[in-house]
Design a protein around this motif. Structure first.
Motif, mmCIF file in Angstrom:
data_model
loop_
_atom_site.group_PDB
_atom_site.id
_atom_site.type_symbol
_atom_site.label_atom_id
_atom_site.label_comp_id
_atom_site.label_asym_id
_atom_site.label_seq_id
_atom_site.Cartn_x
_atom_site.Cartn_y
_atom_site.Cartn_z
ATOM 1 N N LYS A 145 -4.851 8.979 15.274
ATOM 2 C CA LYS A 145 -4.215 9.085 16.583
ATOM 3 C C LYS A 145 -4.865 8.117 17.573
ATOM 4 O O LYS A 145 -6.082 8.022 17.652
ATOM 5 C CB LYS A 145 -4.333 10.523 17.095
ATOM 6 N N GLY A 146 -4.031 7.389 18.294
ATOM 7 C CA GLY A 146 -4.528 6.427 19.265
ATOM 8 C C GLY A 146 -4.758 5.040 18.684
ATOM 9 O O GLY A 146 -4.972 4.080 19.433
ATOM 10 N N ARG A 147 -4.726 4.917 17.357
ATOM 11 C CA ARG A 147 -4.948 3.625 16.714
ATOM 12 C C ARG A 147 -3.744 3.162 15.896
ATOM 13 O O ARG A 147 -3.537 1.963 15.728
ATOM 14 C CB ARG A 147 -6.180 3.697 15.800
ATOM 15 N N PHE A 148 -2.979 4.098 15.371
ATOM 16 C CA PHE A 148 -1.820 3.762 14.546
ATOM 17 C C PHE A 148 -0.549 4.104 15.322
ATOM 18 O O PHE A 148 -0.506 5.088 16.065
ATOM 19 C CB PHE A 148 -1.825 4.568 13.245
ATOM 20 N N THR A 149 0.488 3.296 15.094
ATOM 21 C CA THR A 149 1.786 3.549 15.717
ATOM 22 C C THR A 149 2.884 3.397 14.677
ATOM 23 O O THR A 149 2.984 2.345 14.035
ATOM 24 C CB THR A 149 2.045 2.567 16.872
ATOM 25 N N LEU A 158 4.210 0.588 10.314
ATOM 26 C CA LEU A 158 2.987 1.258 10.750
ATOM 27 C C LEU A 158 2.065 0.184 11.290
ATOM 28 O O LEU A 158 1.515 -0.616 10.540
ATOM 29 C CB LEU A 158 2.313 2.020 9.606
ATOM 30 N N GLN A 159 1.938 0.155 12.616
ATOM 31 C CA GLN A 159 1.017 -0.773 13.265
ATOM 32 C C GLN A 159 -0.347 -0.109 13.323
ATOM 33 O O GLN A 159 -0.474 1.011 13.817
ATOM 34 C CB GLN A 159 1.495 -1.114 14.674
ATOM 35 N N MET A 160 -1.355 -0.793 12.803
ATOM 36 C CA MET A 160 -2.707 -0.242 12.745
ATOM 37 C C MET A 160 -3.648 -1.178 13.490
ATOM 38 O O MET A 160 -3.717 -2.365 13.170
ATOM 39 C CB MET A 160 -3.152 -0.087 11.295
#
Length: 128
Positions: A65-69, A81-83
């Protein structure tokens, strides 16, 4: 036929970024529940991100949470999945998963058994 194909994995240093993509050949794409899972070495497969179109809300495991979108392009039938700010503990095989169950239980969105379709995975390796 191959229905989910992941791409975008690779090796990065800690703090780096990667964007994974999952090309989906399930139709209509919009009627499938979609999620990203990962399997770290020696660990069970775990759900990390889920996209809920009905609620227009995305869900993440606490570890990312807060790092992946998670996002999607409906026109391209592709899940992303943006990491960012990757950590060595993010090293894993990453899978996209899909389910078209009419009885899909949102409360089980991060359970592997909730999904009938899986890609072959893409490896992400993060070095310290």
């Amino acid at each position: 036929q191959v229905q989910l194909v992941e791409s975008g994995g690779g090796s990065v240093q800690a703090g780096g970024s990667l964007r994974l993509a999952c090309a989906v050949s399930l139709y209509p794409y919009s009627e499938y529940f979609m999620a990203w899972f990962r399997q770290r070495p020696g660990k069970a497969r775990e759900g990390v991100a889920f996209i809920d179109r009905d609620d227009n809300t995305n869900y993440y495991s606490d570890s990312v949470k807060g790092r992946f979108t998670i996002s999607e392009d409906n026109a391209k039938n592709t899940l992303y999945l943006q990491m960012v700010d990757l950590k060595p503990e993010d090293t894993a095989m990453y899978y996209c998963a899909a389910s078209r169950s009419n009885n899909f239980n949102i409360g089980r969105m991060f359970k592997s058994a909730s999904y009938a379709y899986w890609g072959q995975g893409t490896q992400v390796t993060v070095s310290s």
